[in-house]
Design a protein around this motif. Structure first.
Motif, mmCIF file in Angstrom:
data_model
loop_
_atom_site.group_PDB
_atom_site.id
_atom_site.type_symbol
_atom_site.label_atom_id
_atom_site.label_comp_id
_atom_site.label_asym_id
_atom_site.label_seq_id
_atom_site.Cartn_x
_atom_site.Cartn_y
_atom_site.Cartn_z
ATOM 1 N N THR A 112 0.864 -1.180 0.000
ATOM 2 C CA THR A 112 0.000 0.000 0.000
ATOM 3 C C THR A 112 0.903 1.233 0.000
ATOM 4 O O THR A 112 2.126 1.116 0.061
ATOM 5 C CB THR A 112 -0.900 0.038 1.263
ATOM 6 O OG1 THR A 112 -0.068 0.168 2.419
ATOM 7 C CG2 THR A 112 -1.761 -1.212 1.380
ATOM 8 N N ILE A 113 0.302 2.404 -0.018
ATOM 9 C CA ILE A 113 1.075 3.651 0.037
ATOM 10 C C ILE A 113 1.896 3.704 1.326
ATOM 11 O O ILE A 113 3.076 4.035 1.313
ATOM 12 C CB ILE A 113 0.135 4.891 -0.039
ATOM 13 C CG1 ILE A 113 -0.637 4.908 -1.356
ATOM 14 C CG2 ILE A 113 0.930 6.184 0.156
ATOM 15 C CD1 ILE A 113 0.191 5.159 -2.598
ATOM 16 N N THR A 114 1.262 3.372 2.456
ATOM 17 C CA THR A 114 1.945 3.475 3.743
ATOM 18 C C THR A 114 2.811 2.254 4.063
ATOM 19 O O THR A 114 3.743 2.342 4.855
ATOM 20 C CB THR A 114 0.930 3.675 4.890
ATOM 21 O OG1 THR A 114 -0.045 2.626 4.834
ATOM 22 C CG2 THR A 114 0.233 5.024 4.776
ATOM 23 N N LYS A 115 2.482 1.118 3.445
ATOM 24 C CA LYS A 115 3.270 -0.100 3.649
ATOM 25 C C LYS A 115 3.582 -0.729 2.292
ATOM 26 O O LYS A 115 2.916 -1.651 1.847
ATOM 27 C CB LYS A 115 2.515 -1.094 4.549
ATOM 28 C CG LYS A 115 2.311 -0.560 5.965
ATOM 29 C CD LYS A 115 1.649 -1.579 6.877
ATOM 30 C CE LYS A 115 1.494 -1.006 8.275
ATOM 31 N NZ LYS A 115 0.906 -1.980 9.212
ATOM 32 N N PRO A 116 4.614 -0.184 1.613
ATOM 33 C CA PRO A 116 4.924 -0.641 0.255
ATOM 34 C C PRO A 116 5.602 -2.011 0.230
ATOM 35 O O PRO A 116 6.149 -2.465 1.245
ATOM 36 C CB PRO A 116 5.882 0.434 -0.251
ATOM 37 C CG PRO A 116 6.560 0.935 0.976
ATOM 38 C CD PRO A 116 5.515 0.883 2.067
#
Length: 163
Positions: A112-116
């Motif tokens: 995700t954006i916060t957990k690439p």
């Protein structure tokens, strides 16, 4: 980093654990047991490697390591809060004196954006109550991320033992 560097780290780690008369335990998610495999690939590792937990699901983290559901709900499995709980839980559920834990997003999907993809959280815990965590961002495909995570995890155990 090649396998020679990894082997050198393992040999130093083995010698250090033997000198302290300590055992190591692992609590792994995204590495799927690769840290434990690296350790047990070394002949004589039964003298310093106690056990490994592969806790891929949140339920496994709770059942096998005692990771609180509230921590998983608040921070998500890929978080330093969870790897701290995994490492301390591995110590409590083993006869080892030092533990390493890892949870991350090896890819290719799931980021995700916060957990690439490439984000990996680590935890280390020792019998003296010392707990450390950190987050690293690795590049490459799934295999590369997992390989780098194993190497980083083992280096971290050495640092824990040195302090």
């Amino acid at each position: 980093m090649g396998s020679v560097a990894g082997d050198q780290v393992l040999c130093v780690l083995a010698d250090t654990l033997l000198q302290k008369n300590w055992m190591l335990t692992t609590a792994e998610s995204c590495t799927g047991g690769a840290i434990a495999k690296a350790c047990t690939d070394l002949a004589g590792s039964s003298a310093w490697f106690e056990r490994g937990f592969v806790t891929y699901s949140n339920e496994a983290k709770q059942d096998m390591l005692g990771v609180p559901a509230a921590i998983l709900a608040e921070y998500g499995a890929v978080s330093e809060a969870v790897t701290a709980a995994m490492a301390t839980g591995a110590l409590l559920h083993s006869r080892a004196q030092v533990a390493v834990s890892v949870s991350g997003i090896a890819g290719p999907g799931g980021g995700t954006i916060t957990k690439p993809v490439g984000m990996v959280c680590f935890g280390w815990a020792a019998q003296d109550g010392k707990v450390r965590t950190t987050t690293q961002y690795f590049q490459g495909d799934r295999e590369a991320v997992r390989y780098q995570a194993v190497q980083y995890a083992l280096q971290g155990v050495l640092q824990m033992l040195a302090d």
